[in-house]
Write a protein that holds these residues in place. Structure first.
Motif, PDB file in Angstrom:
ATOM      1  N   ASP A  31       2.235 -35.080  -4.956  1.00 39.73           N
ATOM      2  CA  ASP A  31       1.929 -34.069  -3.943  1.00 39.73           C
ATOM      3  C   ASP A  31       3.055 -33.067  -3.727  1.00 39.73           C
ATOM      4  N   GLU A  32       4.160 -33.250  -4.434  1.00 41.26           N
ATOM      5  CA  GLU A  32       5.304 -32.360  -4.265  1.00 41.26           C
ATOM      6  C   GLU A  32       5.347 -31.327  -5.380  1.00 41.26           C
ATOM      7  N   GLY A  33       5.912 -30.165  -5.041  1.00 43.93           N
ATOM      8  CA  GLY A  33       6.147 -29.125  -6.033  1.00 43.93           C
ATOM      9  C   GLY A  33       7.572 -28.629  -5.907  1.00 43.93           C
ATOM     10  N   PHE A  34       8.431 -28.991  -6.854  1.00 43.74           N
ATOM     11  CA  PHE A  34       9.842 -28.609  -6.834  1.00 43.74           C
ATOM     12  C   PHE A  34      10.014 -27.351  -7.680  1.00 43.74           C
ATOM     13  N   ALA A 127      17.651 -35.363  -0.383  1.00 45.52           N
ATOM     14  CA  ALA A 127      16.317 -35.513   0.212  1.00 45.52           C
ATOM     15  C   ALA A 127      15.728 -36.845  -0.224  1.00 45.52           C
ATOM     16  N   GLU A 128      14.949 -37.438   0.671  1.00 46.50           N
ATOM     17  CA  GLU A 128      14.239 -38.670   0.364  1.00 46.50           C
ATOM     18  C   GLU A 128      12.822 -38.570   0.903  1.00 46.50           C
ATOM     19  N   GLY A 129      11.885 -39.227   0.233  1.00 44.77           N
ATOM     20  CA  GLY A 129      10.499 -39.214   0.672  1.00 44.77           C
ATOM     21  C   GLY A 129       9.666 -40.117  -0.203  1.00 44.77           C
ATOM     22  N   SER A 130       8.359 -39.966  -0.103  1.00 43.62           N
ATOM     23  CA  SER A 130       7.465 -40.787  -0.912  1.00 43.62           C
ATOM     24  C   SER A 130       7.658 -40.523  -2.401  1.00 43.62           C
ATOM     25  N   PHE A 131       8.211 -39.364  -2.739  1.00 46.43           N
ATOM     26  CA  PHE A 131       8.465 -39.004  -4.131  1.00 46.43           C
ATOM     27  C   PHE A 131       9.660 -39.762  -4.711  1.00 46.43           C
ATOM     28  N   GLY A 132      10.531 -40.270  -3.855  1.00 45.97           N
ATOM     29  CA  GLY A 132      11.751 -40.915  -4.308  1.00 45.97           C
ATOM     30  C   GLY A 132      12.957 -40.279  -3.654  1.00 45.97           C
ATOM     31  N   VAL A 133      14.025 -40.111  -4.428  1.00 46.21           N
ATOM     32  CA  VAL A 133      15.272 -39.539  -3.928  1.00 46.21           C
ATOM     33  C   VAL A 133      15.663 -38.355  -4.798  1.00 46.21           C
ATOM     34  N   LEU A 134      15.945 -37.230  -4.163  1.00 47.08           N
ATOM     35  CA  LEU A 134      16.466 -36.060  -4.860  1.00 47.08           C
ATOM     36  C   LEU A 134      17.978 -36.051  -4.678  1.00 47.08           C
ATOM     37  N   ALA A 145      28.114 -24.597  -8.705  1.00 54.37           N
ATOM     38  CA  ALA A 145      26.796 -24.907  -9.267  1.00 54.37           C
ATOM     39  C   ALA A 145      26.542 -26.402  -9.139  1.00 54.37           C
ATOM     40  N   VAL A 146      25.276 -26.757  -8.968  1.00 56.75           N
ATOM     41  CA  VAL A 146      24.880 -28.157  -8.883  1.00 56.75           C
ATOM     42  C   VAL A 146      23.712 -28.411  -9.827  1.00 56.75           C
ATOM     43  N   GLY A 147      23.608 -29.652 -10.275  1.00 57.44           N
ATOM     44  CA  GLY A 147      22.439 -30.101 -11.005  1.00 57.44           C
ATOM     45  C   GLY A 147      21.650 -31.046 -10.122  1.00 57.44           C
ATOM     46  N   TYR A 148      20.397 -31.268 -10.464  1.00 60.13           N
ATOM     47  CA  TYR A 148      19.520 -32.104  -9.641  1.00 60.13           C
ATOM     48  C   TYR A 148      18.951 -33.266 -10.459  1.00 60.13           C
ATOM     49  N   ARG A 149      18.723 -34.365  -9.759  1.00 64.26           N
ATOM     50  CA  ARG A 149      18.156 -35.573 -10.365  1.00 64.26           C
ATOM     51  C   ARG A 149      17.155 -36.167  -9.383  1.00 64.26           C
ATOM     52  N   LEU A 150      15.945 -36.392  -9.847  1.00 65.07           N
ATOM     53  CA  LEU A 150      14.886 -36.968  -9.027  1.00 65.07           C
ATOM     54  C   LEU A 150      14.641 -38.395  -9.508  1.00 65.07           C
ATOM     55  N   VAL A 151      14.766 -39.354  -8.593  1.00 66.05           N
ATOM     56  CA  VAL A 151      14.648 -40.769  -8.951  1.00 66.05           C
ATOM     57  C   VAL A 151      13.564 -41.419  -8.103  1.00 66.05           C
ATOM     58  N   LYS A 202      12.239 -40.886 -13.721  1.00 69.36           N
ATOM     59  CA  LYS A 202      13.420 -40.087 -13.419  1.00 69.36           C
ATOM     60  C   LYS A 202      13.308 -38.727 -14.093  1.00 69.36           C
ATOM     61  N   PHE A 203      13.742 -37.694 -13.370  1.00 70.59           N
ATOM     62  CA  PHE A 203      13.738 -36.323 -13.869  1.00 70.59           C
ATOM     63  C   PHE A 203      15.107 -35.720 -13.614  1.00 70.59           C
ATOM     64  N   ALA A 204      15.618 -34.955 -14.564  1.00 74.58           N
ATOM     65  CA  ALA A 204      16.919 -34.303 -14.384  1.00 74.58           C
ATOM     66  C   ALA A 204      16.831 -32.836 -14.759  1.00 74.58           C
ATOM     67  N   PHE A 205      17.554 -32.018 -13.984  1.00 75.57           N
ATOM     68  CA  PHE A 205      17.557 -30.567 -14.201  1.00 75.57           C
ATOM     69  C   PHE A 205      19.011 -30.103 -14.231  1.00 75.57           C
ATOM     70  N   ILE A 206      19.442 -29.635 -15.401  1.00 76.76           N
ATOM     71  CA  ILE A 206      20.841 -29.251 -15.608  1.00 76.76           C
ATOM     72  C   ILE A 206      20.893 -27.841 -16.179  1.00 76.76           C
ATOM     73  N   MET A 207      21.431 -26.939 -15.400  1.00 81.12           N
ATOM     74  CA  MET A 207      21.621 -25.574 -15.863  1.00 81.12           C
ATOM     75  C   MET A 207      23.120 -25.283 -15.973  1.00 81.12           C
ATOM     76  N   ASP A 208      23.469 -24.038 -15.960  1.00 77.28           N
ATOM     77  CA  ASP A 208      24.755 -23.493 -16.363  1.00 77.28           C
ATOM     78  C   ASP A 208      25.958 -24.392 -16.068  1.00 77.28           C
ATOM     79  N   THR A 209      26.522 -24.958 -17.126  1.00 69.76           N
ATOM     80  CA  THR A 209      27.674 -25.841 -16.981  1.00 69.76           C
ATOM     81  C   THR A 209      28.343 -26.080 -18.327  1.00 69.76           C
ATOM     82  N   ARG A 210      29.620 -26.371 -18.277  1.00 68.71           N
ATOM     83  CA  ARG A 210      30.295 -26.952 -19.430  1.00 68.71           C
ATOM     84  C   ARG A 210      30.014 -28.452 -19.427  1.00 68.71           C
ATOM     85  N   MET A 211      30.366 -29.122 -20.509  1.00 63.81           N
ATOM     86  CA  MET A 211      30.245 -30.580 -20.541  1.00 63.81           C
ATOM     87  C   MET A 211      31.172 -31.167 -19.481  1.00 63.81           C
ATOM     88  N   CYS A 212      30.647 -32.111 -18.703  1.00 56.40           N
ATOM     89  CA  CYS A 212      31.427 -32.779 -17.676  1.00 56.40           C
ATOM     90  C   CYS A 212      30.740 -34.096 -17.337  1.00 56.40           C
TER      91      CYS A 212
END
Length: 304
Positions: A31-34, A127-134, A145-151, A202-212
């Motif tokens: 039911d979520e749209g990120f 964020a936390e909810g029925s979808f899991g944890v962001l 800059a930050v990256g996101y991970r949905l678990v 699990k879903f991960a979203f990684i944009m502009d970054t060097r390796m770290c």
């Protein structure tokens, strides 16, 4: 249509091309749209993809370079124009509060949508909810800059053969699920007796970054990893200079992190096509590679 899929709205980097819009990715997760990193033109791309603004429940920005956020004004105003009833929560690096305020109020409009701001100030759950944890983690880019991970939490699923073995059918299955056990009259059946583990996705979203280190932490065991592959190996020095990844690096991340489906995107306009990006990633990662194209729909793989 899967109830968990990525709708790709744009795959270019700094400069759009005739075939690639600037960034934009809508993850439809039950039911979520990120909506991640809406670049310029995202509102129109959503129209072409057949996605209504009402599907957006959360807006996630990795940073405030224009190709990742200049679509915010149009999206925000469309939420009000379409009279979206539910709250939309926005996440972005805290240091960019002023930029978000400018984008949110870029022009005159009648604001009716309920847009709630949640600036990200450090690593951890946002964020936390029925979808899991962001979750969010800081990346290595010339600007914050930050990256996101949905678990999704692990759960359990009923096994029909085990239910039948204990003679459990009908409404009592719901009672067993609610209470965690069921007394049959002859013995007690516990939930663990008739269920099997159901690993969360699990879903991960990684944009502009060097390796770290954060890149690997975000990508670990991802069922679907969306990651920038801005440059090819021949331009690795440029990638490091400007804070980006190459396709080879994206492939190495996927291989080391046990990723199930790798989505390459954010391609520099210097390359006429992305075939070589796939080839360079495949030198390191033997799994499922998707070279993202505008308006494509990419399913989250079935549960492990």
């Amino acid at each position: 249509m899967s109830n968990r899929e990525l709708v790709v709205l744009g795959t270019a980097s700094q400069v759009p091309t005739r075939h690639r819009n600037q960034n934009g990715y809508l993850l439809m997760w039950d039911d979520e749209g990120f909506l991640f990193d809406p670049g310029e033109g995202t509102q129109r791309q959503m129209l072409l993809a057949g996605v209504a603004s009402s599907r957006i429940t959360r807006l996630c920005l990795t940073h405030f370079h224009g190709d990742h956020c200049l679509g915010v004004p149009g999206v925000v105003q469309r939420l009000s124009l379409d009279d979206v009833k539910h709250p939309v929560r926005a996440y972005f690096p805290e240091s960019g509060r002023e930029f978000f305020a400018r984008l949110r109020h870029a022009s005159v409009f009648h604001e009716r949508a309920d847009l709630l701001e949640f600036p990200v100030s450090g690593d951890g759950p946002v964020a936390e909810g029925s979808f899991g944890v962001l979750q969010a983690r800081g990346l290595d880019h010339p600007v914050d800059a930050v990256g996101y991970r949905l678990v999704e939490p692990d759960g359990r699923r009923f096994v029909p053969e085990l239910l039948a073995r204990h003679g459990i059918t009908g409404p009592v299955v719901g009672m067993l699920q609610r209470n965690g056990f069921l007394d049959t009259g002859t013995h007690r059946v516990r939930l663990a007796d008739v269920t099997a583990p159901k690993p969360g996705q699990k879903f991960a979203f990684i944009m502009d970054t060097r390796m770290c280190d954060a890149v690997f932490a975000l990508a670990e065991d991802a069922d679907l990893l969306v990651i920038e592959a801005t440059f090819l190996d021949e331009d690795a020095e440029l990638a490091a200079q400007y804070g980006h990844l190459t396709a080879s690096q994206a492939g190495r991340v996927a291989a080391q992190c046990n990723v199930r489906r790798l989505v390459l995107t954010h391609f520099s306009q210097r390359y006429p096509d992305a075939a070589r990006h796939r080839d360079e990633a495949a030198e390191h990662y033997g799994g499922d590679i998707v070279v993202a194209e505008d308006l494509a729909r990419i399913a989250v793989p079935p549960r492990r």
